[in-house]
Design a protein around this motif. Structure first.
Motif, mmCIF file in Angstrom:
data_model
loop_
_atom_site.group_PDB
_atom_site.id
_atom_site.type_symbol
_atom_site.label_atom_id
_atom_site.label_comp_id
_atom_site.label_asym_id
_atom_site.label_seq_id
_atom_site.Cartn_x
_atom_site.Cartn_y
_atom_site.Cartn_z
ATOM 1 N N GLU A 1 0.856 -1.189 0.000
ATOM 2 C CA GLU A 1 0.000 0.000 0.000
ATOM 3 C C GLU A 1 0.897 1.246 0.000
ATOM 4 O O GLU A 1 1.961 1.239 0.618
ATOM 5 C CB GLU A 1 -0.882 0.032 1.241
ATOM 6 C CG GLU A 1 -1.924 -1.074 1.303
ATOM 7 C CD GLU A 1 -2.710 -1.031 2.602
ATOM 8 O OE1 GLU A 1 -3.903 -1.338 2.563
ATOM 9 O OE2 GLU A 1 -2.147 -0.707 3.652
ATOM 10 N N ASN B 1 -11.563 4.072 -0.378
ATOM 11 C CA ASN B 1 -10.478 4.654 0.415
ATOM 12 C C ASN B 1 -11.008 5.784 1.285
ATOM 13 O O ASN B 1 -12.007 6.411 0.960
ATOM 14 C CB ASN B 1 -9.384 5.200 -0.515
ATOM 15 C CG ASN B 1 -8.595 4.075 -1.139
ATOM 16 O OD1 ASN B 1 -8.866 2.892 -0.883
ATOM 17 N ND2 ASN B 1 -7.618 4.436 -1.954
ATOM 18 N N ASP B 2 -10.334 6.029 2.401
ATOM 19 C CA ASP B 2 -10.683 7.108 3.327
ATOM 20 C C ASP B 2 -12.037 6.906 4.014
ATOM 21 O O ASP B 2 -12.570 7.833 4.607
ATOM 22 C CB ASP B 2 -10.681 8.478 2.620
ATOM 23 C CG ASP B 2 -9.278 8.878 2.197
ATOM 24 O OD1 ASP B 2 -8.313 8.312 2.758
ATOM 25 O OD2 ASP B 2 -9.143 9.735 1.312
ATOM 26 N N ASP C 1 -4.664 3.204 3.340
ATOM 27 C CA ASP C 1 -5.740 3.749 2.518
ATOM 28 C C ASP C 1 -6.949 4.153 3.361
ATOM 29 O O ASP C 1 -7.960 4.584 2.816
ATOM 30 C CB ASP C 1 -6.163 2.717 1.461
ATOM 31 C CG ASP C 1 -5.050 2.480 0.451
ATOM 32 O OD1 ASP C 1 -4.249 3.416 0.240
ATOM 33 O OD2 ASP C 1 -4.968 1.380 -0.115
ATOM 34 N N ASN D 1 -9.146 2.415 4.641
ATOM 35 C CA ASN D 1 -10.367 1.661 4.336
ATOM 36 C C ASN D 1 -10.396 0.349 5.104
ATOM 37 O O ASN D 1 -11.149 -0.561 4.787
ATOM 38 C CB ASN D 1 -10.526 1.432 2.828
ATOM 39 C CG ASN D 1 -9.433 0.558 2.255
ATOM 40 O OD1 ASN D 1 -8.436 0.282 2.923
ATOM 41 N ND2 ASN D 1 -9.624 0.112 1.030
#
Lengths: 259, 765
Positions: free
Chosen positions: A58, B463-464, B545, B547
């Motif tokens: 990531e 994401n987020d 991310d 998430n």
């Protein structure tokens, strides 16, 4: 003295610059002192893209604009986040002092619309979740360590001195470092960091350099944490040196302006 | 005499062969045997829940924690206790088993503090505070920090914790001893040091296993020796029988070592099984031999042996075969230690069977066999006299109705009990309630969030997702609802950092101990934390991310009831999270243990179904009658129902050890039915009078079953001296099962045989 992230450009230049006139049979001490005693510009500015990559692959990408001003006694830095969007306008300012006084640090959070002083506990701290500690980014004086030229070898076609540096303070976060110093240009191009147990912890490599306004400058560098398989890449662009940044750029008020 | 010589040579060859095989397995055993103490190895790795949990453990560095507690009788805010916290923290950090940032204590923790002009992340102390003023300052710093107060220092301020997350696979016996020694060296008159946490529980369990074995084996041998000698009245027969038992155990563990499979804690039950079963074979063997020699005082040993083998091989083969099937049915379990237990016990029984048919005659030829008072017709004194048996048989057959009614009532009670059966794979429950380890755990649970953890991993496609205030508020709501129930002590997640920072950045006002109101605010606080705190802390709660986030609950126990209570709260929030596109999954050793228990239950039910089906099928084939198959299955069905009923009524949970009960009961209990049916059919063919045939069966087989049950029960009762309460439970329950099988065969089954006219030709009486 506490040095922090905004020395990035400055210290990298110190790390890199060399007078060029190589002498035969330099001691490790002399090599590292030469690398340290490089002239830098009085001010520097540029854009930084910092990419963190973790074990799972990531990525976390942050973009900042940063300014640095060396006033002799005080070194002032200010940086503005430009990406990601949710932290855009966040700014960070650091004043470090040569007289050994603790750094002053401020942060401006646009969502809070307020500037706050913050403090961080030390040079061993990692800068913004990266693999660079504040100390890795700062200009550690060669007199803090003892140095020994262990060998001379070629690294990617560049003839290098390999200097081993051992900290005089036994509690320092690294037990030793190995630095590959380019013989012809007299700059460090790779450094290995060993942990308290003597195991390889991190590898710093300089990936790209350029001469800007007469100063040789790092444009890309990467730190790899080998034990956790984590790495940080820093890429600099639009680097300008000695452009005459005004002193009032480095104020709490300026932090709120977002650039 | 030439044949006799030949037989001697043959016997010698047979013995040498068996001993050679035994020597091979013994060598394998001494070279390759290893105990498995890592309980993760007990879980099926390819199961989706385990796979997910293992993945999540890697994402968020979820580790089992060793907990060291320092209790000072007055207050831990004194220079000596604080020095010890510092020294212990550093000592743990120096160990390879713990990463530096995995050691959490008042000494190593960050204190996020607010002031009028800003925020600081600092240590609570580096130098040990000495003056009252310094100590008071520290006390107030801790009281003001809800991330530390009640988590690392008790509300009473008399206990402080050091929690060290252990690296995967780093736990060894040496480390365990090192930590215990370390902790002990810090004890003083005013301070007590406690060591707890899952790795310690597992470690103690790993040490107790072999210890328990060492303690049990001599006892089992002694009891068996006594009961055997009492029944067989012959030193040689007793020694020969014990030797077969010993060799079959060596074979089972030898094969285990040769195939590189470690000894799990349930494997320590294998010798007990093999002893109970192997001894029964020895009894059948010598009983037949003795009966023949007494009936034919002129016959020589060879004739006796050939009669014994002729008479014995068929029922023994059937009995061994069905018992093996009973254990093989454990292969249906997804839990590897239970699978292995089934395979190696089955192999050991096969070895016992071979030894009984080939090794026992050989060694009897070599050693010779004499019975005392050969002229005396009286069978072993342990058996009831034949008159009593006759009266008993008649009495039972007269009271058919009473037997049916009693059986019905018992079944009804059992079914009521079965509904109360619950499963538990708690490791703590394996210890005595008053043992140090249980007491320490209770002590820490009383003062802190809890020694057991449950991890909830929340995931979103976008994401987020975990920067969104509404999602974070939902998590926060879930957290406060969860900690409100008594089973959950505390919870920890991304929200705790955000609330703390929000408060600190707003002049430490309690009103701001809430989730920030905008995405930007959340993002900027997180950035701020990364810049001033240890960013590695955040990687334990949220990914890059944003998430995927990890929420940790501290639970008051590692038992299934406690975990289920916590899961129920989380499940009630699932729809609300799904509305935000957030999926919920569980992780951590506590959750894995829970899934594990479900697998045990599934395996248990499947194993019962398979073995009952197979036994019915085998009996039907063996006796060429479906009716015989049904009737022969009756005692086992009854045994299984009563066994679970009693477990439910006595609040005994299913666990890895008690889960083995079904196959044991079926495997061994069916022997009785087989011997009874086989002999009854023979006698019926001879006399064609059902009552008389039953009488004769009761006199011979009933007697043998009684002897057999007695040895097995005596053998299993030895388990009552086990260090592990579940093993004691198992011993008592198996003894009970053997007793119900014995009683069920000789009462219910006999009555049904009589009433159903089994094996009787049409028209005959």
């Amino acid at each position: 003295m506490k040095t922090t992230l905004l020395t990035i450009v400055g210290s990298m230049m110190i790390f890199l610059f060399s007078p060029g006139n190589v002498q035969a049979q330099l001691s490790g001490e002399a090599i590292m002192l030469k690398v340290y005693e490089l002239p830098t510009g009085d001010d520097t500015q540029g854009e930084l893209t910092m990419t963190l990559t973790n074990k799972q692959g990531e990525e976390r990408v942050r973009k900042l604009t940063q300014y640095l001003l060396n006033e002799g006694e005080t070194e002032k830095k200010i940086m503005f986040f430009t990406a990601p969007a949710d932290v855009k306008g966040t700014s960070f300012m650091n004043w470090s002092y040569t007289n050994g006084k603790e750094d002053d640090q401020w942060i401006y959070l646009p969502a809070l619309k307020r500037t706050k002083r913050i403090s961080s506990s030390g040079k061993g701290d990692y800068f913004m979740g990266s693999d660079f500690t504040y100390d890795d980014l700062g200009d550690r004086h060669p007199s803090s360590d003892t140095h020994q030229l262990v060998r001379e070898e070629s690294l990617d076609g560049v003839d290098c001195y390999v200097v081993e540096s051992t900290p005089k303070d036994p509690d320092y976060m690294y037990s030793r470092t190995l630095t590959w110093v380019d013989k012809s240009r007299f700059i460090g191009i790779k450094r290995e960091f060993y942990d308290e147990d003597g195991d390889l912890l991190k590898i710093l490599t300089i990936k790209s350099t350029d001469e800007i306004n007469g100063f040789l400058t790092i444009l890309e560098t990467e730190m790899k944490q080998v034990q956790k398989n984590h790495r940080t890449n820093m890429r600099f662009s639009n680097v300008k040196v000695n452009q005459g940044i005004p002193a009032n750029k480095f104020t709490e008020r300026s932090m709120t302006l977002g650039q | 005499m030439k044949t006799k010589q030949n037989f001697k040579i043959l016997s010698a060859i047979s013995i040498v062969l068996f001993l050679a095989i035994s020597a091979y397995f013994f060598k394998a055993m001494t070279e390759n045997t290893r105990m498995e103490t890592n309980l993760d190895e007990y879980m099926p790795k390819d199961h989706p829940d385990f796979k997910y949990s293992d993945q999540a453990e890697e994402w968020f560095q979820i580790k089992d924690g060793i907990i060291i507690a320092i209790e000072h009788e007055e207050s831990i805010y004194n220079p000596e206790s604080l020095r010890k916290i510092k020294a212990l923290s550093k000592a743990l950090q120096d160990m390879d088993a713990f990463d530096d940032n995995e050691v959490k204590s008042l000494y190593t923790s960050d204190n996020i503090v607010g002031s009028a002009e800003g925020m600081e992340v600092e240590s609570f102390y580096k130098r040990v505070p000495k003056t009252d003023e310094e100590l008071n300052l520290l006390r107030h710093k801790v009281r003001d920090n809800e991330m530390v107060q009640g988590r690392l220092v008790s509300e009473s301020e008399t206990i402080a914790l050091i929690i060290a997350g252990i690296n995967d696979g780093a736990f060894t016996e040496d480390l365990y001893n090192e930590i215990l020694t370390l902790a002990e060296s810090y004890q003083s008159d005013q301070e007590r040091i406690y060591v707890a946490g899952r790795p310690i529980v597992e470690g103690t369990l790993g040490l107790l296993g072999p210890e328990d074995m060492k303690r049990m084996v001599p006892l089992v041998i002694a009891v068996i020796l006594l009961v055997l000698y009492w029944m067989l009245r012959s030193v040689r027969a007793t020694a020969a029988t014990l030797l077969t038992v010993f060799l079959s155990t060596v074979w089972a563990f030898g094969l285990m070592a040769a195939t590189g499979i470690p000894i799990y804690s349930v494997s320590t039950m294998i010798p007990v099984m093999l002893i109970a079963i192997g001894v029964a074979y020895g009894i059948y063997f010598f009983n037949h031999l003795k009966q023949f020699l007494m009936a034919n005082p002129e016959a020589d040993l060879l004739a006796g042996l050939s009669y014994t083998l002729r008479k014995l091989w068929k029922p023994l083969t059937m009995a061994a075969f069905t018992t093996i099937i009973g254990f093989i049915s454990l292969l249906s379990s997804e839990v590897y230690p239970i699978k292995y237990f089934g395979i190696f016990t089955a192999f050991g029984i096969a070895a016992s069977y071979l030894l009984a048919l080939l090794f026992l005659p050989a060694i009897t030829i070599l050693w010779g066999y004499r019975i005392k008072n050969r002229s005396n017709q009286k069978v072993a004194s342990s058996s009831p006299s034949s008159k009593n048996i006759q009266a008993l048989t008649e009495g039972i057959l007269r009271r058919k109705k009473l037997i049916y009614i009693l059986t019905g009532v018992i079944i009804l009670f059992s079914i009521w009990g079965i509904q109360k059966v619950w499963i538990n794979s708690s490791f703590l429950d394996k210890f005595e309630k008053d043992s140090d380890i249980v007491q320490t755990d209770a002590f820490i649970n009383q003062h802190f969030g809890g020694t057991s953890t449950l991890n909830l991993v929340l995931e979103s496609e976008s994401n987020d997702a975990f920067k969104q205030p509404e999602v974070l508020e939902l998590i926060d709501k879930l957290q406060s609802e969860a900690v409100a129930i008594p089973e959950v002590g505390s919870s920890f997640g991304l929200t705790d950092y955000l609330k703390r920072m929000n408060k600190v950045m707003n002049s430490d006002m309690e009103a701001y101990y809430t989730i920030p109101k905008s995405v930007d605010m959340v993002a900027q606080y997180l950035l701020l934390y990364e810049m001033s705190g240890d960013p590695e802390n955040l990687t334990k709660v949220v990914n890059y991310d944003y998430n995927r986030t990890n929420l940790t609950f501290q639970l008051k126990g590692d038992d299934s009831k406690t975990i289920h209570a916590a899961l129920a709260i989380v499940e009630s929030y699932r729809p609300a999270f799904e509305a935000h596109g957030v999926a919920l999954n569980f992780a951590g050793s506590g959750y894995k243990a829970l899934v594990f228990t479900d697998l045990i239950l599934e395996g248990q039910l499947l194993s019962i179904a398979i073995s009952l089906g197979l036994v019915f099928l085998l009996l039907s084939i063996m006796f060429r009658s479906v009716k015989a198959g049904l009737i022969g299955s009756l005692p086992i069905i009854l045994t299984a129902i009563i066994s679970f009923g009693v477990m439910g009524l006595l609040n005994i949970p299913l666990s890895t050890t008690t889960a083995l009960l079904s196959s044991i009961a079926i495997g061994i209990g069916v022997d009785y039915a087989i011997h009874f049916l086989q002999n009854y059919r023979n006698y019926l063919a001879e006399s064609s009078n059902a009552s008389e045939a039953l009488q004769r069966t009761m006199q011979t087989t009933g007697n043998a079953i009684w002897n057999n049950a007695l040895v097995v029960i005596a053998g299993f009762l030895v388990l009552l001296f086990s260090v592990f309460p579940p093993n004691r439970m198992l011993g008592a329950l198996v003894s009970m099962n053997m007793f119900t099988s014995f009683l069920g065969t000789l009462s219910l089954m006999m009555v049904v045989i009589h009433a159903s006219r089994l094996f009787q030709k049409k028209g005959s009486k």
